[in-house]
Design an enzyme around this catalytic site. Structure first.
Site, mmCIF file in Angstrom:
data_model
loop_
_atom_site.group_PDB
_atom_site.id
_atom_site.type_symbol
_atom_site.label_atom_id
_atom_site.label_comp_id
_atom_site.label_asym_id
_atom_site.label_seq_id
_atom_site.Cartn_x
_atom_site.Cartn_y
_atom_site.Cartn_z
ATOM 1 N N PHE A 48 0.837 -1.205 0.000
ATOM 2 C CA PHE A 48 0.000 0.000 0.000
ATOM 3 C C PHE A 48 0.879 1.264 0.000
ATOM 4 C CE2 PHE A 48 -2.028 2.738 3.492
ATOM 5 C CZ PHE A 48 -2.637 3.606 2.597
ATOM 6 N N ASP A 68 9.891 -6.801 -3.511
ATOM 7 C CA ASP A 68 8.737 -7.274 -2.729
ATOM 8 C C ASP A 68 8.601 -8.775 -2.932
ATOM 9 O OD1 ASP A 68 5.926 -7.592 -1.705
ATOM 10 O OD2 ASP A 68 6.051 -5.413 -1.650
ATOM 11 N N LYS A 142 24.915 0.526 3.289
ATOM 12 C CA LYS A 142 26.334 0.704 3.647
ATOM 13 C C LYS A 142 27.227 0.438 2.429
ATOM 14 C CE LYS A 142 29.715 -1.195 6.902
ATOM 15 N NZ LYS A 142 30.191 -2.534 6.566
ATOM 16 N N TYR A 182 5.171 -7.552 16.026
ATOM 17 C CA TYR A 182 5.302 -6.363 15.167
ATOM 18 C C TYR A 182 6.009 -5.237 15.920
ATOM 19 C CZ TYR A 182 3.691 -2.537 12.080
ATOM 20 O OH TYR A 182 3.611 -1.451 11.227
ATOM 21 N N LYS A 186 9.814 -3.739 15.089
ATOM 22 C CA LYS A 186 10.076 -2.349 14.700
ATOM 23 C C LYS A 186 11.001 -1.660 15.696
ATOM 24 C CE LYS A 186 7.563 -1.936 10.917
ATOM 25 N NZ LYS A 186 8.100 -1.557 9.614
ATOM 26 N N ARG A 223 -7.643 -3.719 8.820
ATOM 27 C CA ARG A 223 -7.497 -2.396 9.408
ATOM 28 C C ARG A 223 -8.840 -1.676 9.347
ATOM 29 N NH1 ARG A 223 -1.430 -0.781 7.263
ATOM 30 N NH2 ARG A 223 -1.937 -2.062 5.473
HETATM 31 P P1 NAD Z 1 1.567 -3.524 3.184
HETATM 32 O O1 NAD Z 1 1.368 -4.865 3.785
HETATM 33 O O2 NAD Z 1 0.603 -3.065 2.161
HETATM 34 O O3 NAD Z 1 3.016 -3.400 2.561
HETATM 35 C C1 NAD Z 1 4.128 -4.121 3.031
HETATM 36 C C2 NAD Z 1 4.834 -4.709 1.830
HETATM 37 O O4 NAD Z 1 6.016 -5.385 2.266
HETATM 38 C C3 NAD Z 1 3.980 -5.741 1.091
HETATM 39 O O5 NAD Z 1 3.990 -5.466 -0.292
HETATM 40 C C4 NAD Z 1 4.669 -7.069 1.393
HETATM 41 O O6 NAD Z 1 4.484 -8.033 0.392
HETATM 42 C C5 NAD Z 1 6.113 -6.622 1.565
HETATM 43 N N1 NAD Z 1 6.910 -7.525 2.388
HETATM 44 C C6 NAD Z 1 6.646 -7.980 3.647
HETATM 45 N N2 NAD Z 1 7.622 -8.807 4.060
HETATM 46 C C7 NAD Z 1 8.527 -8.870 3.041
HETATM 47 C C8 NAD Z 1 9.768 -9.537 2.858
HETATM 48 N N3 NAD Z 1 10.286 -10.343 3.817
HETATM 49 N N4 NAD Z 1 10.438 -9.378 1.696
HETATM 50 C C9 NAD Z 1 9.942 -8.569 0.732
HETATM 51 N N5 NAD Z 1 8.773 -7.901 0.837
HETATM 52 C C10 NAD Z 1 8.077 -8.046 1.985
HETATM 53 O O7 NAD Z 1 1.635 -2.488 4.411
HETATM 54 P P2 NAD Z 1 1.745 -0.901 4.404
HETATM 55 O O8 NAD Z 1 0.608 -0.377 5.155
HETATM 56 O O9 NAD Z 1 2.040 -0.402 3.040
HETATM 57 O O10 NAD Z 1 3.030 -0.711 5.330
HETATM 58 C C11 NAD Z 1 4.304 -0.375 4.769
HETATM 59 C C12 NAD Z 1 5.287 -0.076 5.882
HETATM 60 O O11 NAD Z 1 4.810 1.033 6.657
HETATM 61 C C13 NAD Z 1 5.464 -1.231 6.861
HETATM 62 O O12 NAD Z 1 6.819 -1.323 7.231
HETATM 63 C C14 NAD Z 1 4.621 -0.838 8.045
HETATM 64 O O13 NAD Z 1 5.105 -1.369 9.244
HETATM 65 C C15 NAD Z 1 4.749 0.680 8.015
HETATM 66 N N6 NAD Z 1 3.576 1.312 8.664
HETATM 67 C C16 NAD Z 1 2.379 1.438 8.028
HETATM 68 C C17 NAD Z 1 1.305 2.033 8.667
HETATM 69 C C18 NAD Z 1 -0.024 2.247 7.994
HETATM 70 O O14 NAD Z 1 -0.924 2.853 8.597
HETATM 71 N N7 NAD Z 1 -0.243 1.831 6.767
HETATM 72 C C19 NAD Z 1 1.442 2.483 9.979
HETATM 73 C C20 NAD Z 1 2.667 2.310 10.608
HETATM 74 C C21 NAD Z 1 3.731 1.747 9.942
#
Ligand code: NAD
Length: 346
Positions: A48, A68, A142, A182, A186, A223
């Protein structure tokens, strides 16, 4: 070795489990980077937020490589980039060694399951991507002399005892609860990022993202925004946990991504909150969704899940001061955009 085509026009490199074997399925040729075009690598680029970031970077003249493994992301989120000469996609798990030719100026580490449903289903993968994945992404930064950016989260504050949350609050996290995988992943990722900065001198940035919503979320990711909109569009009851008096604040994705870009380009090494400080109760939010969708849905109250935070609201004073950033999209406009995206999908 993984073997999945993700659509015409992409340059796709599929990396095997050992992290070294590579197979090219090239449709579009990457033009040589003759000018000083910045190169960005986005992990989680089919997710997303990652996919919105990719769009913004391309619009600001970057060449972008997205990585990804589709564990929670989707090809649909990047399908519009097929044929774009400045975009390249690598299907890989970022907990494996990241092998990449050529220069990289910015590493944006966004890969991680992010919704409570996802990380409850994938607790070990979540811990691995926060620890091993962050380690590999930092290692790449790095090696390339790139600036590194960590997508951290308001979850590192846990169920906060201070309100609103400022960056100097250390949090109240249950390490062994359902959200521990989670939150602690983080928190480890933040610690590792600071260790790489202090020990290896690499340039690092950390954002703590508060609830963000918008098009490209998955309807069933659990969510609150997609859940409520999905139920409302189907005229099904909206499940509100507890009595709905817990508060949340919701930031529209375009606002968040702009803040993130500004942070990467700033000099700030310590974490910065990005989110929308407009707080509302979950019950008020459910009623707003029913109003905006014109739904006949009712509200169904459900037991409160364990460790559900009672209050979440960012203090964005630091972002305002350092980045001259604050959210611009009001809740109604952001929700209208999101609702029209989901309308076609219900
Ligand atoms: P999302 O699940 O849509 O996106 C995460 C992406 O990471 C996915 O495309 C998934 O396939 C990929 N991914 C996960 N593990 C992987 C791996 N081992 N190797 C390669 N790709 C991998 O979630 P999002 O909402 O887009 O979140 C993106 C980032 O932002 C995350 O790190 C999340 O913790 C952080 N975040 C998001 C929110 C929010 O409100 N959306 C809030 C706090 C933090």
């Amino acid at each position: 070795m993984a073997g999945r085509s993700v659509g015409k026009g992409f340059q796709v490199v599929i990396v095997g489990g050992d992290g070294y074997t590579r197979r090219r399925m090239t449709k579009a040729k990457i033009t040589k980077n003759k000018t000083k075009q910045p190169v960005s690598l986005v992990t989680g680029g089919a997710g997303f937020l990652g996919s919105h970031l990719v769009d913004l970077l391309l619009s600001r003249g970057h060449r972008v490589i997205a990585i990804d493994n589709f564990v929670t992301g989707r090809v649909d989120n990047i399908a519009h980039l097929a044929g774009n000469q400045n975009f390249r996609f690598i299907q890989q798990d970022v907990t494996e060694f990241i092998f990449l030719d050529g220069p990289v100026n910015y590493v944006w580490h966004f890969a991680s399951p992010a919704s409570p449903i996802d990380y409850a289903e994938l607790p070990i993968q979540t811990l691995k991507v926060g620890s091993l994945g962050t380690h590999k992404a930092l290692g790449l930064a790095k090696e390339k002399g790139a600036r590194f950016f960590l997508a951290s989260t308001s979850e590192i504050y846990g169920d906060p005892l201070v309100h609103p949350q400022r960056e100097d609050y250390w949090g109240n996290v249950n390490t062994i609860g359902p959200r521990g995988c989670y939150d602690e992943a983080k928190r480890f990722a933040e610690a590792l990022t600071m260790a790489y900065h202090r020990e290896h001198g690499i340039e690092t940035r950390i954002v703590r993202i508060f609830n963000t919503y918008g098009p490209r979320m998955r309807l069933n990711d659990g969510r609150v925004v997609p859940s409520f909109i999905g139920s409302a569009l189907r005229n099904k009851p909206l499940a509100v946990f507890g009595d709905g008096s817990q508060t949340r604040s919701f930031c529209y994705c375009a606002d968040l991504i702009e803040g993130i870009y500004r942070l990467m380009m700033s000099d700030e090494v310590l974490p910065v909150n990005i989110g929308n400080p407009r707080e509302m109760t979950v019950l008020e939010f459910a009623r707003e969704i029913i109003r905006l969708t014109g739904s006949k849905s009712k509200i169904a109250f459900k037991p409160l899940p364990k460790d559900d935070p009672k209050q979440r609201k960012p203090d964005i004073g630091k972002a305002r001061r350092l980045l001259k950033w604050e959210p611009k999209v009001d809740l109604e406009s952001g929700l209208q955009e999101t609702i029209s995206y989901f309308r076609g999908r219900v």
